[in-house]
Design an enzyme around this catalytic site. Structure first.
Site, PDB file in Angstrom:
ATOM      1  N   SER A 235       0.847  -1.191   0.000  1.00  0.00           N
ATOM      2  CA  SER A 235       0.000   0.000   0.000  1.00  0.00           C
ATOM      3  C   SER A 235       0.880   1.237   0.000  1.00  0.00           C
ATOM      4  O   SER A 235       2.053   1.188   0.389  1.00  0.00           O
ATOM      5  CB  SER A 235      -0.903   0.004   1.234  1.00  0.00           C
ATOM      6  OG  SER A 235      -1.524   1.262   1.408  1.00  0.00           O
ATOM      7  N   TYR A 248      -2.178  -0.441  10.257  1.00  0.00           N
ATOM      8  CA  TYR A 248      -2.221  -0.858   8.856  1.00  0.00           C
ATOM      9  C   TYR A 248      -0.910  -0.527   8.144  1.00  0.00           C
ATOM     10  O   TYR A 248      -0.316  -1.371   7.459  1.00  0.00           O
ATOM     11  CB  TYR A 248      -3.390  -0.163   8.157  1.00  0.00           C
ATOM     12  CG  TYR A 248      -3.494  -0.428   6.678  1.00  0.00           C
ATOM     13  CD1 TYR A 248      -3.977  -1.645   6.206  1.00  0.00           C
ATOM     14  CD2 TYR A 248      -3.129   0.547   5.754  1.00  0.00           C
ATOM     15  CE1 TYR A 248      -4.084  -1.885   4.843  1.00  0.00           C
ATOM     16  CE2 TYR A 248      -3.237   0.318   4.395  1.00  0.00           C
ATOM     17  CZ  TYR A 248      -3.716  -0.904   3.943  1.00  0.00           C
ATOM     18  OH  TYR A 248      -3.808  -1.133   2.584  1.00  0.00           O
TER      19      TYR A 248
END
Length: 402
Positions: A235, A248
């Site tokens: 990501s 995350y």
């Protein structure tokens, strides 16, 4: 006046040209012809041939011709063309030839779209799903060819990973597995790092990192047989720090580093490894309103009284607005991610890092090459949040009154 000056410079350049200058000019022309020939033959990635790049080269040529001595200008311009030619990613794409690829997290989002895309191109797709009887799995069975095989695969379950390996190895046999796309992932509840329970950190690491490591270790023998590809969907938050994504982002950063180390270590086996850092794309990773309520309740139950008082329940309640508006700021078109994964699978010389999506590469460059205060300002503007914790609001109000 400036046009006349430029014309005189050009006349001077032409009148004083010698054989070495003409040779440089010939080399420059040759580079241009070869580059456009390869672009016409679709051997050069279209994304690299941009109008901005051509315009910059044109401006540089004018500068070289008008402001510098003839031989210096032409040598400089020739070097610029050479650099651009090298930068253009000339790629030979390998044929599909029923190559077998495992994709984790195919229930929805990127994994689901990728499974359909690769199946349509003729790949043998093993689509790992969290729920084999769920709507995502049923959709794949209904809409894809018989080549696609849906597998029950919770990547936090060693037993399910082992079972998937045995089934895939039996089907591919000596040809091996061409690609493993580690795509499964969870977002968790986006909140300040201090607010997140340790269980959220552990869950993100279990799914976004440890699960992928275990899948990779299990299937590497099959990748070695084919000298295939390992692709990890990380990501943008795994390459740059972003507020509210402590858990995350940390898990995705671990996956990105793992990808880099694997790229170096597996090169001797002929296996190529790529990490994909997508920007904001509209998937189902943020979850549902029911899940948000459950996560918020879990967060509040694990806060100490002091922390809860300093932040205030209204501040925590406002965090759900971030999740609510997240899809609005995300791109619904997943094709940039799918194109990058396909390139990583089939390009003879794939990149080690892909950054599909708006501002993904710009954000990474800003973080890596500019002062941190500038990056913090930039990312603060991108993630503007006017909400303040209760203690800070009280402090501001007190300062205004004094």
């Amino acid at each position: 006046m400036s046009v006349c000056l430029l014309s005189r410079r050009m006349d001077t350049y032409i009148s004083t040209a010698d054989s070495s200058v003409l040779l440089c000019l010939g080399m420059t022309a040759a580079f241009g012809i070869i580059t456009f020939y390869k672009a016409k033959k679709n051997q050069v990635e279209k994304t690299c041939i941009s109008a901005c790049g051509v315009l910059l080269l044109l401006l540089l040529e004018i500068l070289c011709f008008a402001m510098l001595k003839s031989y210096v200008g032409l040598i400089l311009f020739s070097l610029a063309c050479l650099i651009c030619y090298i930068y253009l990613s000339v790629q030979t794409m390998l044929p599909v030839d029923n190559k077998a690829v495992l994709i984790t997290g195919s229930d929805s989002g990127i994994g689901h779209a990728l499974a359909k895309c690769l199946d349509n191109l003729g790949f043998v797709v093993f689509a790992g799903v969290l729920n084999k009887k769920g709507p995502g799995a049923e959709e794949l069975k209904r809409s894809c060819s018989r080549r696609l095989c849906v597998l029950q695969l919770d990547i936090t379950s060693s037993a399910q990973i082992k079972e998937a390996y045995l089934k895939i190895s039996e089907m591919v046999q000596n040809t091996g597995l061409w690609g493993v796309v580690n795509n499964a992932g969870i977002l968790g509840f986006p909140a300040d790092g201090e607010l997140l329970p340790m269980s959220v950190y552990k869950q993100c690491m279990d799914v976004n990192f440890f699960g992928h490591v275990e899948v990779t270790k299990m299937f590497l023998p099959l990748l070695r047989k084919s000298k295939g590809r390992l692709i990890n969907i990380s990501s943008m938050a795994g390459g740059i720090p972003m507020t509210r994504f402590a858990a995350y982002g940390a898990s995705k950063a671990a996956l990105s580093m793992f990808s880099g180390v694997m790229r170096q270590e597996l090169a001797k086996w002929g296996i190529k490894v790529a990490a994909v850092h997508p920007a904001g794309f509209r998937t189902c990773i943020q979850g549902t309103s029911e899940l948000w309520a459950k996560q918020e309740k879990h967060l509040l139950e694990n806060l100490t009284p002091d922390v809860k008082k300093d932040y205030g329940e209204d501040y925590i309640e406002a965090l759900k607005n971030f999740l609510l508006h997240m899809p609005v700021h995300c791109d619904p078109d997943l094709s940039p991610v799918l194109d990058n994964v396909l390139h990583a699978l089939l390009a003879k010389s794939p990149h080690g890092l892909y950054t599909p999506g708006k501002s993904a590469y710009l954000s990474l460059c800003t973080f890596c090459y500019f002062p941190l205060w500038l990056y913090d300002f930039y990312i603060g503007k991108m993630q503007s949040n006017k909400s303040l914790p209760s203690a800070l609001r009280a402090s501001e109000a007190k300062n205004k009154n004094t």
